[in-house]
Design a protein around this motif. Structure first.
Motif, PDB file in Angstrom:
ATOM      1  N   ARG A  43      38.487  42.269  43.848  1.00 24.09           N
ATOM      2  CA  ARG A  43      37.427  42.944  44.657  1.00 24.09           C
ATOM      3  C   ARG A  43      38.172  43.269  46.057  1.00 24.09           C
ATOM      4  NH1 ARG A  43      32.031  40.144  42.978  1.00 24.09           N
ATOM      5  NH2 ARG A  43      31.608  41.134  41.348  1.00 24.09           N
ATOM      6  N   LYS A  45      40.443  45.640  46.658  1.00 19.08           N
ATOM      7  CA  LYS A  45      41.484  46.190  46.679  1.00 19.08           C
ATOM      8  C   LYS A  45      41.820  47.795  46.331  1.00 19.08           C
ATOM      9  CE  LYS A  45      43.311  41.861  44.935  1.00 19.08           C
ATOM     10  NZ  LYS A  45      44.129  41.122  44.121  1.00 19.08           N
ATOM     11  N   GLY A  46      40.264  48.171  46.258  1.00 19.09           N
ATOM     12  CA  GLY A  46      40.492  49.835  45.921  1.00 19.09           C
ATOM     13  C   GLY A  46      39.891  50.005  44.592  1.00 19.09           C
ATOM     14  N   ARG A  49      36.518  52.230  44.000  1.00 21.42           N
ATOM     15  CA  ARG A  49      36.886  53.353  44.548  1.00 21.42           C
ATOM     16  C   ARG A  49      37.700  54.272  43.685  1.00 21.42           C
ATOM     17  NH1 ARG A  49      36.357  56.152  48.912  1.00 21.42           N
ATOM     18  NH2 ARG A  49      35.535  54.244  50.122  1.00 21.42           N
ATOM     19  N   GLU A  50      38.901  53.867  42.978  1.00 17.62           N
ATOM     20  CA  GLU A  50      39.723  54.545  42.102  1.00 17.62           C
ATOM     21  C   GLU A  50      39.107  55.109  40.943  1.00 17.62           C
ATOM     22  OE1 GLU A  50      44.011  53.518  39.611  1.00 17.62           O
ATOM     23  OE2 GLU A  50      43.625  52.260  41.433  1.00 17.62           O
ATOM     24  N   GLU A  53      36.348  57.515  41.691  1.00 19.65           N
ATOM     25  CA  GLU A  53      36.955  59.088  41.875  1.00 19.65           C
ATOM     26  C   GLU A  53      37.607  59.440  40.770  1.00 19.65           C
ATOM     27  OE1 GLU A  53      36.812  60.846  44.364  1.00 19.65           O
ATOM     28  OE2 GLU A  53      35.954  59.444  45.797  1.00 19.65           O
TER      29      GLU A  53
END
Length: 104
Positions: A43, A45-46, A49-50, A53
């Motif tokens: 958690r 570390k993006g 989101r990656e 997206e």
């Protein structure tokens, strides 16, 4: 329930960690994000989101439901551009856990 019912019904996208384990995964159905899990050690570390997206751009995902009481998840989806379009007072099992329906 997740293994027997939810996973077989969803298309799964995975990000593996350096040991080839699961760092994060997303499950989609049509234009809906059905599940998003990020390992506690991964958690911040993006990875969430990656995945969001990726499934938005490559799979056309634009909807997700979130438990209203899960402020962390609701905030994450708001930062990802999702907005509340409706709310149910009960969860799909009829329990008193309000569900927010979000779209992007």
């Amino acid at each position: 329930m997740v293994r027997q019912e939810a996973l077989p019904a969803a298309e799964i996208y995975v990000i593996r960690d350096s040991g080839n384990g699961f760092a994060a995964f997303a499950g989609i159905g049509a234009d809906r994000l059905e599940m998003l899990f990020v390992a506690p050690s991964a958690r911040g570390k993006g990875l969430g989101r990656e995945l969001v997206e990726h499934v938005a751009v490559h799979c056309g995902v634009r909807r997700v439901d979130v438990n209203e009481q899960n402020a962390q998840a609701a905030g994450f989806y708001a930062r990802m551009g999702f907005r509340i379009v409706s709310r149910d007072a009960l969860d799909p099992s009829g329990r008193p856990y309000p569900i927010l329906h979000l779209e992007r």
